[in-house]
Design an enzyme around this catalytic site. Structure first.
Site, mmCIF file in Angstrom:
data_model
loop_
_atom_site.group_PDB
_atom_site.id
_atom_site.type_symbol
_atom_site.label_atom_id
_atom_site.label_comp_id
_atom_site.label_asym_id
_atom_site.label_seq_id
_atom_site.Cartn_x
_atom_site.Cartn_y
_atom_site.Cartn_z
ATOM 1 N N PRO A 39 -65.493 -62.397 42.998
ATOM 2 C CA PRO A 39 -66.627 -61.683 43.606
ATOM 3 C C PRO A 39 -66.905 -60.329 42.948
ATOM 4 C CG PRO A 39 -65.207 -62.597 45.304
ATOM 5 C CD PRO A 39 -64.469 -62.767 44.000
ATOM 6 N N ASP A 40 -65.860 -59.684 42.423
ATOM 7 C CA ASP A 40 -66.035 -58.378 41.778
ATOM 8 C C ASP A 40 -66.658 -58.493 40.389
ATOM 9 O OD1 ASP A 40 -64.851 -57.088 43.882
ATOM 10 O OD2 ASP A 40 -62.921 -56.798 42.894
ATOM 11 N N HIS A 41 -66.574 -59.679 39.799
ATOM 12 C CA HIS A 41 -67.027 -59.816 38.412
ATOM 13 C C HIS A 41 -68.370 -60.507 38.281
ATOM 14 C CE1 HIS A 41 -63.021 -58.540 37.851
ATOM 15 N NE2 HIS A 41 -62.468 -59.689 38.115
ATOM 16 N N ASN A 57 -60.490 -62.011 40.512
ATOM 17 C CA ASN A 57 -61.250 -61.447 41.644
ATOM 18 C C ASN A 57 -62.743 -61.724 41.410
ATOM 19 O OD1 ASN A 57 -59.174 -59.843 43.282
ATOM 20 N ND2 ASN A 57 -58.791 -59.152 41.197
#
Lengths: 410, 406
Positions: free
Chosen positions: B174-176, B172
């Site tokens: 974009p979350d990281h 994921n």
């Protein structure tokens, strides 16, 4: 409607939160996004280039008239000063310039920096009021510190490459130069922490950022999986295999649907109602109890059966139609957008996200900044600088000072 | 008692949860900010229930996914729907410099904790919203996860083999990377501006807009009428440029050849195979044109090599190369990460000694450090209520019994 058109260099722009900060940018492609972020926030970022221009000006792909898209993106808002290392007074001039700045950005390993008398330990000794942000492939220390590297090899060394791709094929690079993004966001955060310290104590320092480590900081939970459960994560293609979740073919590409997570259905009733309302009679079979069960949902049979039902409908609709009608029913669905979809995306257009900026006579639509500030101007202020835009050469640093480039007291 | 950390004295009322938000406040906490997570006992952060768990046993204080994103922070539990819970949240905000949340648009407003309400209390607050699509616009109520943001923002669709479906980054992403760190940059810049002007700031980070910037050059190309396609491991100019099979089960080496000198060094290291002297491969353009054929030749030449030994041999000769490292190689074998002491082991009260990602940069004079493991759910409620908000122990016990604090 397009956003505001910004063309002039040295035009007074509205204040940004980094007003009064001067940044000298000597980075390669690996570090170039850092200065772009600082420029968006109102810092004056000066790209120092050799007489023939930074090699990154020629990076493919390019516009018909030769302007590099990646250079245009990372250099937007910066200024350009020509300083050629073959000039006799280059070192003196560069030192003079660093005296007028709060920050220096570099992105090469320690041996290359030392050869140019730019090792951060030495630079910050000579300029105690300077923050030297050193981005380098493996950091300034350690046995690999001077290994040659590229975007692809750093994704491999940091572990992200190994998590991407289909299991039956080679591991896969994320599109573009994501190491420049990964390094850039961490470096800009580190630079601002050091700047806060500089402005409260008057003391500079250097930041030693390893891109390998920054990539290794982006692995989701892969290292914790090994530590806690003894599991080494492998690449698994487009994502978890579960009925209702994943990529589905539609009329003009794919959509990504999340109809279940962790073996549990999500918005399942809404999906059934949606399909039924579109005349997909087989959708009623999704009511059966087995669709609530983890083992069935995770089976190849289950995901294949769902795919047949869903794609029968999806293949007749565009990704945008599926996106809007699915989301209207509270279903997590997204288009697999391509760049040309994004520049027309109704949400981005309605929010005036893109800013049209003239680049060599071509109006290009730049993505707006990653964030919006209610009380300050943030975002690209101009296109990439013409070579030597700020002054003809470093010999004009004094003239530059006359233009109002004096150092802001810390 | 000074910690010597550069963000000491800054307090963050942290309403973020799940993936992106907590990775934004983590670098602040690791550099000295007092980050206080406001959590719920009844509606716990979903990531507390996400694998991996210590020894594979689930539990709200056992998730490594949660722990890794929440080092150096404190946790309090408040019932924000109870008037006293909301009052305590506002009291905490009044003593904070930063408020951060990543709820869906309108949630903080419904709780009475939106920017306008907070600004009346703290005019100079730095307040960050990070909605998925933005607080306005026709899609502002759309829902999604890290993978749907990656799909909607273009990175997913561009990452893949040209002859197959797109595959994205396998995480994921974009979350990281873009969303938490763009958010941290915005907060830090606003803190700097506040010191200069005394003004607070309302920051809106729309996760779609933030992630779209990861493919910035492709958007400029689209705007100039040029299409960008999936290109697997190809580079626009370099060849060979790819990930090549080595000896052993699923072992690979990434190799990138940009110059003639690198080409000469590569072919010499591979034992000067006959194809190395072909005149059509003597220039970068020629190699780039023959890249598919070169990939086949490379794979046949590398498949007997140990990936680490090949990378060591090539890099010594100036050719960018690296074995494709998995978590075991990164954590247990990579000499560079070991030299740099990258991984941090922290002793967590429930999970025991556990591995946390190190900070990928070091400030020479004021370095950050992971000051402590992730907090247990509500571990610091009493301390924060009594020591910071000045509540007396009897009131705390009474509110605790009512479930308002915990």
């Amino acid at each position: 409607m397009d956003g505001m058109v910004v063309t002039m260099i040295l035009t007074p722009a509205p204040d940004g939160p980094l007003e009064g900060i001067r940044v000298i940018d000597l980075t390669t492609r690996l570090g170039a996004y850092t200065g772009r972020l600082l420029s968006d926030l109102g810092a004056e970022v000066i790209r120092v280039e050799p007489r023939e221009g930074a090699p990154e000006r020629n990076n493919a792909p390019r516009m018909e008239d030769g302007i590099s898209f990646s250079f245009a993106f990372t250099e937007a808002g910066k200024q350009s000063l020509i300083a050629d290392s073959s000039d006799a007074d280059y070192a003196v001039q560069l030192e003079h310039l660093l005296d007028t700045a709060q920050m220096l950005l570099t992105s090469e390993g320690p041996a290359l920096l030392r050869a140019r008398d730019l090792h951060p330990e030495d630079v910050t000794d000579r300029h105690p009021g300077l923050v030297h942000v050193s981005i380098s492939p493996f950091g300034l220390t350690g046995q690999y510190a001077d290994r040659p590297a590229s975007d692809l090899t750093l994704l491999a060394a940091g572990g992200l490459l190994g998590l991407a791709g289909d299991p039956d094929r080679e591991p896969l690079r994320a599109w573009g130069n994501q190491t420049s993004v990964i390094a850039g966001v961490h470096a800009a955060a580190a630079a601002l922490i050091a700047l806060l310290s500089l402005e409260s104590t008057g003391r500079g320092q250097f930041v030693d950022l390893s891109v390998q480590e920054a990539v290794a900081h982006s692995l989701e939970n892969a290292v914790q999986y090994l530590d806690l459960e003894g599991v080494v994560r492998k690449r698994v293609g487009a994502g978890p295999a579960e009925a209702g979740t994943g990529l589905f073919q539609c009329a003009d590409g794919w959509v990504y649907l999340v109809g279940g997570l962790g073996g549990r259905p999500l918005a399942w009733e809404s999906i059934i109602e949606w399909l039924t309302a579109q005349g997909v009679n087989e959708a009623r079979t999704l009511d059966a109890d087995k669709w609530q069960e983890r083992t069935w949902r995770r089976s190849l049979e289950g995901s294949t059966a769902f795919r047949q039902i869903f794609e029968k409908f999806a293949r007749t609709r565009t990704k945008q139609e599926l996106y809007e009608s699915g989301q209207g029913r509270g279903i997590s669905i997204a288009p697999v957008a391509m760049p040309e979809d994004l520049i027309n995306d109704p949400q981005l257009v309605a929010r005036d996200f893109f800013r049209t900026i003239d680049v060599g006579g071509n109006p290009l639509r730049f993505p707006g900044p990653p964030y919006r500030f209610a009380n300050a101007y943030v975002g690209p202020r101009s296109g990439p600088p013409a070579l030597g835009s700020a002054t003809e050469s470093l010999a004009d640093v004094d003239a530059a000072a006359d233009l109002g480039y004096e150092r802001t007291p810390a | 008692m000074s910690t010597g950390l550069p963000l000491e004295g800054i307090r963050v009322a942290d309403f973020t949860w799940v993936g992106a938000g907590p990775f934004l406040t983590k670098p602040l906490a690791d550099h000295g900010a007092d980050v206080i997570k406001i959590e719920s006992k009844t509606r716990t952060d979903p990531i507390r229930s996400m694998a991996p768990f210590r020894d594979g046993q689930s539990g709200i204080n056992r998730s490594g996914y949660f722990a890794n994103r929440n080092s150096s922070k404190r946790s309090i539990c408040l019932d924000l729907k109870h008037p006293d819970g909301k009052r305590l949240a506002l009291e905490l905000i009044a003593k904070s410099d930063v408020v951060a949340n990543n709820y869906t648009p309108g949630t903080m407003e419904r709780l009475g904790l939106g920017y306008e309400a907070v600004r009346r209390l703290r005019p100079d607050i730095i307040y960050l919203d990070m909605p998925m699509q933005g607080n306005s616009g026709p899609h502002c109520d759309y829902r999604g996860y890290g993978l749907t943001i990656a799909a909607a923002s273009g990175l997913f669709g561009l990452s893949g083999y040209p002859d197959r479906l797109p595959v994205g980054t396998g995480t994921n992403y974009p979350d990281h990377v873009p969303n938490p760190l763009h958010g941290a940059i915005a907060v830090l810049a606003a803190l700097r501006n506040r010191r200069r002007t005394g003004q607070g700031e309302h920051i809106e980070l729309a996760q779609l807009e933030s992630t779209v910037n990861t493919i910035g050059p492709a958007l400029l190309a689209a705007s100039a009428g040029q299409q960008t396609e999936r290109a697997a491991n190809d580079d626009p100019v370099a060849a060979p440029h790819g990930v090549y099979r080595c000896a052993g089960e699923d072992k690979w080496c990434a190799i990138a050849v940009f110059t003639d000198a690198q080409w000469d060094a590569l072919t010499l290291a591979l034992g000067a195979p006959a194809w190395a002297s072909r005149p059509d491969l003597a220039s970068p353009e020629g190699r780039r044109n023959a890249r598919r054929e070169l990939d086949v030749l490379m794979n046949s030449a590398t498949q007997t090599w140990d990936a680490d030994r090949l990378a060591a041999t090539l890099t010594t000769e100036g050719v960018p190369a690296s074995a494709v490292l998995d978590a075991d190689a990164l954590l247990n074998h990579d000499p560079q990460l070991r030299d740099r002491n990258h991984w941090i082991r922290l002793d967590h009260p429930v999970m025991g000694p556990s591995i946390y990602d190190g900070i990928p940069y070091q400030l020479s004079r004021t370095p950050g450090r992971l000051r402590g493991p992730a907090p247990l759910l509500g571990a610091d409620t009493r301390e924060v209520c009594q020591d910071l908000l000045g509540m007396d122990p009897e009131t705390f016990d009474s509110l605790n019994q009512q479930g308002v604090v915990g």
